[in-house]
Design an enzyme around this catalytic site. Sequence first.
Site: not given
Length: 251
Positions: A51, A87, A127, A170
């Site tokens: 994203r 996001t 983010t 992640k």
Amino acid sequence: MQSKKKLGIIGGMGARAGANFFQKLIDYSPAAKDQDFIEVIMHSNSMIPDRTRAIAYDECSPLNELIRSVKMLNACEVDLIVLTCNTAYFYYRDFIYHSDAPILNPAHLLRQFVEENDFRSIGLLGTTGTMNSRIFCNELEAINRRVVRLSKWEQENIFMRSVYMENGLKSSVISEEAIDLMYQAANLLISRGADLIVGGCSEVSIALQPDLLPLPYIDTMDLMAKTSVRVCYGHQSTTHKPLLYHGLQTN
């Protein structure tokens, strides 16, 4: 226990964040046995493009894959949908029209939480895609709250590094360096006068432990999980605003 609503989860953004959200649902559910838990349909859609790359660098849009997940959940006749990526809500007004069920929005939940608890300076961790999209900033500034942010350099070299580095938040194996970087980011916001730290990215709470921070911390995924539990157990109506916005609603 009375009949419960069926929850649909769109995950895979990343995989650990979706699993973390599912664990929150279990932790917050008033269940004494297997049959007391919410019925959940989860699509861990690893095909959804990044994203932040789409928003900040005009790369491949995740919208088509988000809509594919929504339609899968429609086919399963879920009563409520949650996305386990903040996001992704940049595309909220584009994908809600494809949903048969209400979709929780973390920006609306955060706004209500801040108002109810009278926080004034909000230290926001998210983010670059989330920060550039202003999905949280717009809601908070609409109620005259100050949003405390990282500098551009800090955003990329501390926060984003923590999430995307090798063995970052992640990944399947998370390093101590990644966790330390996230604490550095939080402490920078604290030093600039924040009275609340907000985990506006689903990976933030993987690293931060609230009891190790010197001021209040709220994770938007935590707000989403608690609201999902209240709605699915019938303790809150799906028409209650501002917590829930159905696909055909625009404000």
